[in-house]
Every structure is written in C-alpha cells, then in structure tokens.
Enzyme design. Structure first.
Site, PDB file in Angstrom:
ATOM      1  N   PRO A  87      23.491 -10.190  18.413  1.00 44.19           N
ATOM      2  CA  PRO A  87      24.719 -10.183  18.161  1.00 44.19           C
ATOM      3  C   PRO A  87      25.072  -9.448  16.803  1.00 44.19           C
ATOM      4  O   PRO A  87      25.394 -10.170  15.714  1.00 44.19           O
ATOM      5  CB  PRO A  87      25.279 -11.491  18.056  1.00 44.19           C
ATOM      6  N   CYS A  88      25.006  -8.253  16.661  1.00 45.26           N
ATOM      7  CA  CYS A  88      25.016  -7.286  15.473  1.00 45.26           C
ATOM      8  C   CYS A  88      26.448  -7.350  14.942  1.00 45.26           C
ATOM      9  O   CYS A  88      26.714  -7.293  13.818  1.00 45.26           O
ATOM     10  CB  CYS A  88      24.502  -6.029  15.851  1.00 45.26           C
ATOM     11  N   HIS A  89      27.415  -7.754  15.829  1.00 42.28           N
ATOM     12  CA  HIS A  89      28.932  -7.829  15.670  1.00 42.28           C
ATOM     13  C   HIS A  89      29.016  -8.871  14.665  1.00 42.28           C
ATOM     14  O   HIS A  89      30.013  -8.951  13.826  1.00 42.28           O
ATOM     15  CB  HIS A  89      29.826  -8.065  16.702  1.00 42.28           C
TER      16      HIS A  89
END
Length: 182
Positions: free
Chosen positions: A141-143
């Site tokens: 989950p780079c967001h």
C-alpha cells in the site's frame, strides 16, 4: 523470473474501476490500481515487459481480488497474506515493500519514517523512488506513504495524487475534504 517471461493476468472490477493481477508460480509479479477498463489493466500489467496471458483468477487470487474490492469500498481488508514474487527486485526495494505492507489501514507513514525503519533516514528519496516503481499496489500500500509534511506527493498510478487521496479518505486515514493546495 525474467521480465520477458509470460505470466497469467486477469482484470477484475472494483468500486473505483478495474484492477488486476499478473502472477507466476511464486506469486503475484504485478498488480495495479483502478484503470478505466480491462484492456487498460492488461496494458499496465504488461508495462514492465511481461507478456500477459489472460487467464481466470485461481481461488486464492479471487479471494485477494475480493479483498482489494472490499478495501476500495472502505471495508477492513487484509492483503498481508497475499504472496508476491519479489525475486526480480533489489534488496532495498524488498525492504521498502515489506515495511509498507506493515502499515495498517487508516494509518500513514512518511518517506522518512520508512527510511528510518530501514535504518537510514537519509534514504528518504530512495524510498520514494522505490515506491514510484511499486509493482504490487494495493497489496503493497504505497498510497499510505506521504511527504514529510503530510502532503500528497509522487503517486504514479492512473489518477495520480487525486486517487491516492481518495483511497486514503476511503480507508479513514484522511478527512473527506478538498485540499486546495495539494
């Protein structure tokens, strides 16, 4: 796995658009956040040189796809069990992605936080570069990683920073309000 190898790929519909997975024997080699249609998903899945062979999702990946859809609906979803194939990645990237997978829904870290957890806060920019190449969103989950001042920076998925903000609002990490200054 070499980037020119054939891998299976499939698109699936979510509340925000079409997402997809490309996979081989060792797990998912690429995933993507929402695109406009299945063709755009397949193009994104193949952008790193993999030849995508369209195939139905196996049972485990159908469950993972359901979890991605749940996540994008704002439900509590766990993707930590999903196998990703990191064999073609550098050790630094594997470390960045491991730390990002530990960020819980509704929480965020900064690039500096991730670098600190890797043992060297001076690597903040390198963390950003690694996340810009993340082949596994939203499994990784780079967001959930923000700039030092909490600003939305550097999101390479279709929809850019607006999509990042939308997902973080859905997850409860940000209030549902417009940010006039990005």
């Amino acid at each position: 796995m070499k980037m020119t190898d054939s891998v299976n790929g499939a698109a699936f519909e979510t509340p925000l658009g079409w997402c997809g997975f490309a996979w081989g024997e060792a797990g998912i080699v690429r995933a993507c956040l929402p695109e406009a249609d299945p063709e755009a998903v397949l193009a994104r899945l193949g952008q790193d040189g993999h030849r995508i062979v369209v195939a139905p999702l196996p049972e485990g990946l159908r469950i993972a796809a359901d979890q991605v859809s749940a996540l994008l609906r704002g439900e509590n979803a766990d993707l930590s069990w999903v196998e990703i194939d990191t064999s073609a990645l550098a050790a630094f990237e594997r470390g960045v992605y491991r730390i990002c997978r530990e960020i819980p829904r509704g929480k965020t870290l900064t690039y500096g936080d991730v670098a600190f957890r890797l043992g060297d806060v001076s690597q903040s920019r390198a963390v950003g570069v690694a996340l810009g190449k993340n082949p596994f969103p939203p499994i990784v989950p780079c967001h959930r990683v923000l700039g030092a001042d909490g600003r939305m920076v550097g999101f390479s998925a279709t929809g850019g920073v607006a999509l990042k903000r939308r997902i973080l609002v859905i997850e409860g990490a940000l209030p549902d309000q417009a940010d006039l200054f990005g």
